[in-house]
Design an enzyme around this catalytic site. Structure first.
Site: not given
Ligand SMILES: [Zn+2]
Length: 343
Positions: A38, A70, A131, A133, A189, A246, A249
């Protein structure tokens, strides 16, 4: 700029934020879309029409009638032919804009192929439905320092955020934080359905961000996590700060990129399990002949073989990847795979 190209994009060039220089940048730019359902079809359509010079579309799935409400690049003939989405998207996008280069790749993005499929593109767009991928895209983009644009939609709402590695928060900064306040869209979905209008809003915001980035207009980026609900009219735009701790990053631990692959995944929007065997090559025509006496409705095209073992339906791709429809149980899917394709 060539006068014909100028005329073609004239109404976009007239927009003061872009101008002729911005259009030139777009024509010489490129982007890769991961997932062409979609959100992916809507964003790809907008980027192709805007004149983004080169688009790569990666998708592992094929088109079914229940996609058409869609997934706005596809039509009924695509669903009848059970074409892979990447193949049909490439055809339709070329018909929409023959002046750009479009490449559809039928593949599941995995830790093994992520670098090969994503490297060389200055921008990655998220059109995925799961999630794992998305986190793989996040890890690949952050490790390479490439911008990417997160987008997700379910029911009547969706969210999007642009990730500029080293500058903005990444997806792991907030989805993996203990204070994550539900922006990860835990519904799917499968459980909540989806309205096409919600997809259109989110894909449009995503495409606008892509155009700003590719046209060199980074000062116009919204720098927010934006969510929009087309049913309630509720709109939110919040600043997300980087998490210094994190995993991705901050500490640069790219666990999704280093993962050993995805043996089976439940797909969005239907009752299916995917089995992915790495680096297996199948002769689909020979397999079809072998299966014909044992199963029902054997059909194949150049890309896939499909057959039924009621109540299940199996779709097999040439790399051995198989989608088993009619179950959500990986064990049932693995057993059918072993029985008909071979373990
Ligand atoms: Zn991060």
């Amino acid at each position: 700029m060539d006068p014909k190209l100028y005329e073609k994009y004239s109404r976009q060039i007239l927009f003061a934020g872009l101008g002729e220089a911005g259009q030139e940048y777009l024509l010489n730019s490129s982007a890769v879309l991961v997932g062409c359902g979609a959100l992916g079809t809507a964003a790809a359509n907008l980027l192709a029409r805007s004149g983004v010079g080169r688009l790569r579309i990666i998708d592992r799935d094929f088109i079914e009638p229940s996609n058409l409400h869609r997934q706005t690049l596809f039509d009924e003939s695509d669903a009848r032919a059970a074409l892979p989405k990447a193949v049909a998207a490439e055809r339709h996008l070329r018909a929409i804009n023959s002046a750009i280069s479009v490449e559809g790749i039928v593949a599941d993005l995995t830790p093994e192929n992520a670098a090969e499929l994503l490297t060389g593109f200055p921008l990655i767009l998220d059109g995925t439905d799961n999630f794992a991928t998305r986190m793989l895209v996040n890890d690949a983009a952050v490790s390479a320092g490439a911008p990417w644009i997160y987008a997700a939609a379910v029911a009547s709402y969706g969210v999007t955020m642009t990730v500029l590695p080293g500058e903005t928060a990444c997806l792991a900064c907030f989805l993996e934080s203990p204070e994550n306040n539900g922006f990860g869209l835990e519904e799917t979905c499968d459980t909540a359905g989806i309205l096409n209008a919600a997809v259109g809003v989110i894909a449009s915001i995503q495409a606008a961000e892509a155009i700003k980035l590719l046209a060199g207009k980074t000062e116009a980026l919204h720098h927010r996590l934006i969510s929009f609900d087309v049913w309630s009219g509720r709109f939110q735009a919040i600043r997300v700060s980087r998490n210094p701790q994190c995993r991705a990053c901050g500490r640069r631990e790219f666990t999704y990129l280093e993962g050993s692959g995805q043996p089976h995944i439940t797909l969005c929007g239907r009752d299916s399990v995917q089995i992915h065997e790495h680096s297996r090559k199948l002769d689909l025509a020979a397999l079809g002949r072998r299966l014909a006496p044992a199963v029902l409705d054997v059909r194949n095209n150049d890309f896939l073989l499909r057959f039924s073992v009621p109540p299940y339906e199996l779709t097999v791709f040439a790399d051995g990847r198989t989608i088993v429809k009619g179950t959500r149980d990986p064990a049932v899917a693995r057993s059918l795979y072993a029985r008909y394709i071979g373990a």
